[in-house]
Design a protein around this motif. Structure first.
Motif, PDB file in Angstrom:
ATOM      1  N   VAL A   2     -20.251 -77.114  48.514  1.00 32.69           N
ATOM      2  CA  VAL A   2     -19.357 -77.677  47.510  1.00 32.69           C
ATOM      3  C   VAL A   2     -19.178 -76.641  46.406  1.00 32.69           C
ATOM      4  CG1 VAL A   2     -19.977 -80.087  47.975  1.00 32.69           C
ATOM      5  CG2 VAL A   2     -21.219 -78.812  46.229  1.00 32.69           C
ATOM      6  N   GLU A   3     -18.114 -76.778  45.644  1.00 35.19           N
ATOM      7  CA  GLU A   3     -17.896 -75.864  44.535  1.00 35.19           C
ATOM      8  C   GLU A   3     -19.032 -75.998  43.531  1.00 35.19           C
ATOM      9  OE1 GLU A   3     -14.082 -76.069  42.720  1.00 35.19           O
ATOM     10  OE2 GLU A   3     -13.056 -75.478  44.554  1.00 35.19           O
ATOM     11  N   ASP A   4     -19.325 -74.910  42.866  1.00 34.73           N
ATOM     12  CA  ASP A   4     -20.438 -74.886  41.922  1.00 34.73           C
ATOM     13  C   ASP A   4     -20.291 -75.970  40.851  1.00 34.73           C
ATOM     14  OD1 ASP A   4     -22.875 -73.746  40.929  1.00 34.73           O
ATOM     15  OD2 ASP A   4     -21.691 -72.834  39.326  1.00 34.73           O
ATOM     16  N   GLN A   5     -19.073 -76.149  40.345  1.00 38.57           N
ATOM     17  CA  GLN A   5     -18.870 -77.159  39.306  1.00 38.57           C
ATOM     18  C   GLN A   5     -19.141 -78.571  39.844  1.00 38.57           C
ATOM     19  OE1 GLN A   5     -15.370 -79.035  38.267  1.00 38.57           O
ATOM     20  NE2 GLN A   5     -15.509 -78.528  36.094  1.00 38.57           N
ATOM     21  N   VAL A   6     -18.753 -78.821  41.074  1.00 40.94           N
ATOM     22  CA  VAL A   6     -19.025 -80.131  41.686  1.00 40.94           C
ATOM     23  C   VAL A   6     -20.536 -80.321  41.804  1.00 40.94           C
ATOM     24  CG1 VAL A   6     -18.794 -81.510  43.801  1.00 40.94           C
ATOM     25  CG2 VAL A   6     -16.804 -80.303  42.872  1.00 40.94           C
ATOM     26  N   ARG A   7     -21.260 -79.286  42.177  1.00 39.45           N
ATOM     27  CA  ARG A   7     -22.724 -79.383  42.294  1.00 39.45           C
ATOM     28  C   ARG A   7     -23.361 -79.691  40.937  1.00 39.45           C
ATOM     29  NH1 ARG A   7     -26.762 -81.174  42.932  1.00 39.45           N
ATOM     30  NH2 ARG A   7     -28.641 -80.297  43.792  1.00 39.45           N
ATOM     31  N   GLN A   8     -22.860 -79.067  39.890  1.00 41.64           N
ATOM     32  CA  GLN A   8     -23.379 -79.335  38.548  1.00 41.64           C
ATOM     33  C   GLN A   8     -23.075 -80.777  38.126  1.00 41.64           C
ATOM     34  OE1 GLN A   8     -21.919 -76.389  35.802  1.00 41.64           O
ATOM     35  NE2 GLN A   8     -22.493 -74.713  37.162  1.00 41.64           N
ATOM     36  N   HIS A  12     -25.556 -83.970  37.147  1.00 45.10           N
ATOM     37  CA  HIS A  12     -25.297 -84.700  35.898  1.00 45.10           C
ATOM     38  C   HIS A  12     -25.163 -86.203  36.181  1.00 45.10           C
ATOM     39  CE1 HIS A  12     -23.688 -85.628  31.952  1.00 45.10           C
ATOM     40  NE2 HIS A  12     -22.571 -86.078  32.501  1.00 45.10           N
ATOM     41  N   TYR A  13     -24.446 -86.550  37.242  1.00 46.94           N
ATOM     42  CA  TYR A  13     -24.289 -87.957  37.621  1.00 46.94           C
ATOM     43  C   TYR A  13     -25.653 -88.581  37.922  1.00 46.94           C
ATOM     44  CZ  TYR A  13     -23.207 -92.077  40.415  1.00 46.94           C
ATOM     45  OH  TYR A  13     -23.168 -93.365  40.917  1.00 46.94           O
ATOM     46  N   GLN A  14     -26.480 -87.867  38.673  1.00 45.86           N
ATOM     47  CA  GLN A  14     -27.810 -88.384  38.995  1.00 45.86           C
ATOM     48  C   GLN A  14     -28.627 -88.606  37.722  1.00 45.86           C
ATOM     49  OE1 GLN A  14     -28.690 -85.267  41.901  1.00 45.86           O
ATOM     50  NE2 GLN A  14     -29.031 -86.871  43.440  1.00 45.86           N
ATOM     51  N   ASP A  15     -28.509 -87.691  36.773  1.00 44.41           N
ATOM     52  CA  ASP A  15     -29.221 -87.845  35.497  1.00 44.41           C
ATOM     53  C   ASP A  15     -28.730 -89.071  34.728  1.00 44.41           C
ATOM     54  OD1 ASP A  15     -30.646 -85.530  36.074  1.00 44.41           O
ATOM     55  OD2 ASP A  15     -29.420 -84.254  34.754  1.00 44.41           O
ATOM     56  N   ILE A  16     -27.419 -89.285  34.705  1.00 42.70           N
ATOM     57  CA  ILE A  16     -26.841 -90.439  34.005  1.00 42.70           C
ATOM     58  C   ILE A  16     -27.354 -91.741  34.615  1.00 42.70           C
ATOM     59  CG2 ILE A  16     -24.700 -91.744  33.618  1.00 42.70           C
ATOM     60  CD1 ILE A  16     -23.240 -89.063  33.387  1.00 42.70           C
ATOM     61  N   VAL A  17     -27.306 -91.816  35.944  1.00 44.01           N
ATOM     62  CA  VAL A  17     -27.750 -93.035  36.628  1.00 44.01           C
ATOM     63  C   VAL A  17     -29.242 -93.263  36.373  1.00 44.01           C
ATOM     64  CG1 VAL A  17     -28.062 -94.148  38.877  1.00 44.01           C
ATOM     65  CG2 VAL A  17     -25.926 -92.964  38.361  1.00 44.01           C
ATOM     66  N   LYS A  18     -30.029 -92.195  36.412  1.00 40.98           N
ATOM     67  CA  LYS A  18     -31.463 -92.334  36.165  1.00 40.98           C
ATOM     68  C   LYS A  18     -31.725 -92.833  34.742  1.00 40.98           C
ATOM     69  CE  LYS A  18     -35.886 -89.986  36.450  1.00 40.98           C
ATOM     70  NZ  LYS A  18     -36.584 -88.753  36.800  1.00 40.98           N
ATOM     71  N   ALA A  19     -30.970 -92.324  33.771  1.00 42.80           N
ATOM     72  CA  ALA A  19     -31.138 -92.763  32.376  1.00 42.80           C
ATOM     73  C   ALA A  19     -30.766 -94.245  32.217  1.00 42.80           C
ATOM     74  CB  ALA A  19     -30.300 -91.897  31.444  1.00 42.80           C
ATOM     75  N   GLN A  20     -29.765 -94.693  32.979  1.00 41.33           N
ATOM     76  CA  GLN A  20     -29.299 -96.076  32.865  1.00 41.33           C
ATOM     77  C   GLN A  20     -30.170 -97.058  33.628  1.00 41.33           C
ATOM     78  OE1 GLN A  20     -25.278 -95.734  34.312  1.00 41.33           O
ATOM     79  NE2 GLN A  20     -24.461 -95.144  32.309  1.00 41.33           N
ATOM     80  N   GLN A  87     -24.638 -74.903  48.363  1.00 44.67           N
ATOM     81  CA  GLN A  87     -25.053 -75.871  49.368  1.00 44.67           C
ATOM     82  C   GLN A  87     -25.555 -77.134  48.681  1.00 44.67           C
ATOM     83  OE1 GLN A  87     -27.879 -74.286  52.092  1.00 44.67           O
ATOM     84  NE2 GLN A  87     -27.240 -75.653  53.697  1.00 44.67           N
ATOM     85  N   LEU A  88     -25.193 -78.271  49.240  1.00 51.66           N
ATOM     86  CA  LEU A  88     -25.644 -79.558  48.731  1.00 51.66           C
ATOM     87  C   LEU A  88     -26.313 -80.290  49.882  1.00 51.66           C
ATOM     88  CD1 LEU A  88     -25.633 -81.651  46.414  1.00 51.66           C
ATOM     89  CD2 LEU A  88     -23.542 -82.539  47.399  1.00 51.66           C
ATOM     90  N   PRO A  89     -27.632 -80.243  49.945  1.00 49.60           N
ATOM     91  CA  PRO A  89     -28.313 -80.907  51.057  1.00 49.60           C
ATOM     92  C   PRO A  89     -28.305 -82.426  50.893  1.00 49.60           C
ATOM     93  CG  PRO A  89     -29.910 -79.972  49.548  1.00 49.60           C
ATOM     94  CD  PRO A  89     -28.552 -79.589  49.032  1.00 49.60           C
TER      95      PRO A  89
END
Length: 134
Positions: A2-8, A12-20, A87-89
């Motif tokens: 995936v594009e680097d920005q998509v990986r970042q 970020h999405y995982q962090d948001i969900v974890k915080a919520q 790479q996004l495993p």
């Protein structure tokens, strides 16, 4: 890949969900959520068009009003390897993989990476704006 920005944005999405919620979704869960979002909103044609424009940016030199050469969807327009890919495993089930591949094929995406990159790009929130340095 995936594009680097998509990986970042993915992280970020995982962090948001974890915080919520207190729980971080696995990579496979995020990919599934992104796929379901695209399916629910019938984004396939739009996503394919985004991929095509990203892979084949149009310039004046490409003007072919008679369509003499046609379209070559999988052709790279830059020399060398993908520069911004990461790479996004993830570990999809066999059923999930079959569904992803069936949709990828049905809607004309060249490969699984392009398909999932587009699906994730449409789903993931943007990165927060960076504060200017002091």
């Amino acid at each position: 890949m995936v594009e680097d920005q998509v990986r970042q944005r993915f992280g970020h999405y995982q962090d948001i969900v974890k915080a919520q919620t207190g729980r971080e979704p696995t990579n496979a869960v995020v990919v599934r959520r992104a796929f379901l979002h695209a399916r629910k909103n019938d984004l396939w044609a739009e996503l394919l068009e985004r991929v095509r424009h990203r892979q084949q940016p149009v310039s004046e030199e490409d003007d072919d009003p008679d369509g003499l050469f046609g379209d070559v969807p999988a052709r790279r327009v830059e020399r060398g390897a993908i520069k911004n890919g990461r790479q996004l495993p993830f570990r999809p089930s066999l059923q999930e993989l079959e569904i992803y591949d069936a949709h990828r094929e049905a809607y004309g995406f060249a490969n699984r990476s392009d398909f999932l990159d587009a699906v994730l790009d449409a789903f993931l929130p943007p990165l927060p704006a960076r504060r200017p340095g002091r």
